[in-house]
Design a protein around this motif. Structure first.
Motif, short mmCIF file in Angstrom:
data_model
loop_
_atom_site.label_atom_id
_atom_site.label_comp_id
_atom_site.label_asym_id
_atom_site.label_seq_id
_atom_site.Cartn_x
_atom_site.Cartn_y
_atom_site.Cartn_z
N LEU A 11 14.49 16.28 -15.07
CA LEU A 11 13.56 16.63 -16.14
C LEU A 11 12.57 17.68 -15.65
O LEU A 11 12.00 17.57 -14.57
N SER A 12 12.35 18.70 -16.48
CA SER A 12 11.43 19.77 -16.13
C SER A 12 10.28 19.82 -17.13
O SER A 12 10.48 19.61 -18.33
N VAL A 13 9.08 20.08 -16.64
CA VAL A 13 7.91 20.18 -17.51
C VAL A 13 6.97 21.22 -16.93
O VAL A 13 6.85 21.35 -15.71
N ASN A 14 6.33 21.99 -17.78
CA ASN A 14 5.33 22.96 -17.32
C ASN A 14 4.01 22.25 -17.05
O ASN A 14 3.54 21.46 -17.88
N VAL A 15 3.43 22.51 -15.91
CA VAL A 15 2.22 21.82 -15.49
C VAL A 15 1.22 22.80 -14.90
O VAL A 15 1.53 23.97 -14.66
N GLY A 16 0.05 22.30 -14.63
CA GLY A 16 -0.97 23.03 -13.88
C GLY A 16 -1.40 22.17 -12.71
O GLY A 16 -1.65 20.98 -12.88
N ILE A 17 -1.47 22.74 -11.53
CA ILE A 17 -1.89 21.99 -10.33
C ILE A 17 -2.99 22.78 -9.63
O ILE A 17 -2.80 23.94 -9.26
N ALA A 18 -4.13 22.14 -9.45
CA ALA A 18 -5.24 22.77 -8.75
C ALA A 18 -5.12 22.50 -7.26
O ALA A 18 -4.94 21.35 -6.84
N CYS A 19 -5.19 23.56 -6.46
CA CYS A 19 -5.07 23.44 -5.01
C CYS A 19 -6.31 24.03 -4.35
O CYS A 19 -6.85 25.04 -4.81
N ARG A 20 -6.72 23.42 -3.27
CA ARG A 20 -7.92 23.86 -2.57
C ARG A 20 -7.60 24.16 -1.11
O ARG A 20 -6.78 23.48 -0.50
N SER A 21 -8.27 25.15 -0.58
CA SER A 21 -8.08 25.50 0.82
C SER A 21 -9.39 25.98 1.40
O SER A 21 -10.29 26.41 0.68
N GLY A 22 -9.48 25.92 2.72
CA GLY A 22 -10.66 26.42 3.41
C GLY A 22 -11.86 25.51 3.26
O GLY A 22 -11.88 24.57 2.46
N THR A 23 -12.88 25.81 4.03
CA THR A 23 -14.13 25.07 3.97
C THR A 23 -15.29 26.05 3.99
O THR A 23 -15.14 27.22 4.37
N PRO B 127 -1.30 21.90 -19.52
CA PRO B 127 -2.14 23.03 -19.14
C PRO B 127 -2.51 23.88 -20.36
O PRO B 127 -1.66 24.20 -21.20
N GLY B 128 -3.77 24.21 -20.45
CA GLY B 128 -4.24 25.03 -21.56
C GLY B 128 -4.54 24.23 -22.83
O GLY B 128 -4.95 24.81 -23.84
N VAL B 129 -4.37 22.92 -22.77
CA VAL B 129 -4.62 22.06 -23.94
C VAL B 129 -5.78 21.12 -23.63
O VAL B 129 -5.84 20.53 -22.55
N GLU B 130 -6.71 20.96 -24.57
CA GLU B 130 -7.79 19.99 -24.42
C GLU B 130 -7.23 18.63 -24.83
O GLU B 130 -7.19 18.28 -26.02
N ALA B 131 -6.77 17.87 -23.83
CA ALA B 131 -5.99 16.66 -24.10
C ALA B 131 -6.78 15.63 -24.91
O ALA B 131 -6.23 14.99 -25.82
N GLY B 132 -8.08 15.45 -24.59
CA GLY B 132 -8.86 14.45 -25.31
C GLY B 132 -8.92 14.72 -26.80
O GLY B 132 -8.72 13.81 -27.63
N ARG B 133 -9.18 15.95 -27.16
CA ARG B 133 -9.25 16.31 -28.58
C ARG B 133 -7.88 16.19 -29.24
O ARG B 133 -7.77 15.74 -30.38
N ARG B 134 -6.84 16.57 -28.50
CA ARG B 134 -5.49 16.56 -29.08
C ARG B 134 -5.04 15.15 -29.44
O ARG B 134 -4.52 14.93 -30.53
#
Length: 410
Positions: free
Chosen positions: A215-227, A271-278
């Motif tokens: 199964l494939s789905v479009n998503v958004g993933i936030a990644c962090r690097s550095g300090t 991603p790009g959707v305001e899930a709570g309102r939707r």
């Protein structure tokens, strides 16, 4: 063993992307260059890249698309030999290409075109290509000359360019030679790890993941690097694919380069959707619908079933408090999963970490305290995003080292 061979201006260890670029650059400036590799053929990793069509560069290129202990290190080499420069080389060799996604350039026919182009460039530069040569030992004598002992002879040069790559894809002959040599010559190595690699999960997660395999789905993933002042966040919006062992797809491969063992992964399934309102809009418009029906409007059916079982009570939306639906919406926007590990170097496209950039010149990739020793390409602690960035780093860093050899030997 054969008799010792006369020296040359530079020996390049590794007949991959960075090594061939370095050899051609120095050779075309009139320097005597030898390439030594244990593999029987040059450019094996290039040939399998991009589904066999080689995503050879990306026109949206900058240091911000690379991970490194020094986020500024890649700037100099990337500026001195750009994506446009490599594209001009491709066009000069009349190789047809296309832009598959924003900035990502691929061969129309085959990755073989890129390998053949680099070999033609080396041939024009009279580069001495020594394939199927197993390296036994590398040393530097008191006079500053490098001695490379192989199973077919001993070679000497004033300059040594290490372009043997990282640990990814061992079936193609990947080894830790570059890291071993770096340590031998006193350079620090940032702990290597698989990057651009699928993530795996423990048995408990795999129970519900396995039915979703494929199964494939479009998503958004936030990644962090550095300090501190180097801290930054980037969000990858792309496809994610469920596998029998965990997660893959472009978004996951990108995130894997940032992921550290023990870290959770927060995935935005809308991603790009305001899930709570939707979800509240759906409750208002279709109060008699069930929770599964609501989720099926937002997610693929199989994934909607998993979410309904995990997060929603049975019954019609009209009977569900807004707080319950808002909590589900939060899960949709920040679904937290805990990877167990990765598929390892067998499936990794590149190696994260490598030779510490603090010990190298960003201008020409030479070791600061070891004259004539250059480290280029994947061997260095510079790891690009998915999409042609790692090949451009190979071209740029290889060119920087080759140019330095050309300038100092003249």
């Amino acid at each position: 063993m054969k008799a010792q061979t006369a020296g040359c201006d530079a020996i390049v260890l590794g007949a991959g992307a960075a090594g061939l670029m370095a050899a051609a650059t120095a050779g075309q400036a009139g320097r005597r260059v030898m390439v030594v590799d244990h593999a029987p053929h040059a450019g094996r990793k290039i040939l399998i890249s991009g589904g066999g069509r080689c995503n050879f560069t990306n026109m949206d290129m900058g240091a911000s698309q690379f991970l490194s202990g020094n986020p500024h290190f890649a700037k100099s080499a990337l500026a001195r030999y750009t994506a446009a420069d490599f594209l001009a080389l491709v066009q000069r060799h009349r190789i047809p290409w296309h832009e598959k996604a924003a900035g990502q350039l691929f061969c129309d026919r085959s990755a073989r075109d890129i390998v053949d182009m680099l070999l033609r460039e080396c041939a024009a530069a009279q580069v001495d290509m020594r394939l199927s040569h197993r390296i036994i030992d590398v040393a530097r004598d008191g006079g500053g000359e490098y001695r490379v002992e192989t199973d077919q002879g001993v070679f000497r040069a004033r300059n040594l360019i290490v372009a043997t790559g990282g640990l990814s894809i061992p079936k193609l002959g990947a080894t830790g030679l570059a890291h071993d040599l770096a340590r031998r010559f006193g350079l620090r190595v940032v702990a290597p790890a698989p990057a651009l690699v699928p993530l795996t999960f423990g048995a408990q997660d795999r129970e519900w993941m396995e039915p979703l395999a494929g199964l494939s789905v479009n998503v958004g993933i936030a990644c962090r690097s550095g300090t501190g002042r180097h801290a930054r966040e980037v969000i990858f919006r792309d496809g994610m694919v469920f596998t029998h062992r965990g997660l893959s797809g472009p978004a996951i491969l990108q995130a894997s380069s940032y992921w550290q063992p023990g870290q959770a992964l927060d995935i935005d399934l809308l991603p790009g959707v305001e899930a709570g309102r939707r979800v509240l809009d759906i409750k208002r418009d279709r109060p008699r619908a069930g929770g599964l029906a609501m989720l099926s409007m937002l997610l693929p059916q199989r994934l909607a079933q998993v979410f309904a079982q995990a997060y929603l009570p049975e019954g019609q939306l009209a009977g569900m408090p807004d707080a319950v639906l808002t909590a589900v919406a939060h899960q949709l926007g920040a679904w937290r999963l805990n990877p167990h590990g990765t598929e390892g170097y067998v499936k990794a496209e590149v190696t994260r970490g490598g030779v510490d950039t603090d010990g190298l010149s960003s201008r020409d990739m030479e070791a600061r305290d070891v004259p004539g020793l250059f480290m280029v390409g994947e061997a260095v602690d510079v790891t690009g995003w998915l999409g042609g960035y790692n090949f451009q780093w190979a071209w740029s860093s290889g060119h920087a080292a080759g140019q330095a050899v050309a300038e100092r030997s003249g």
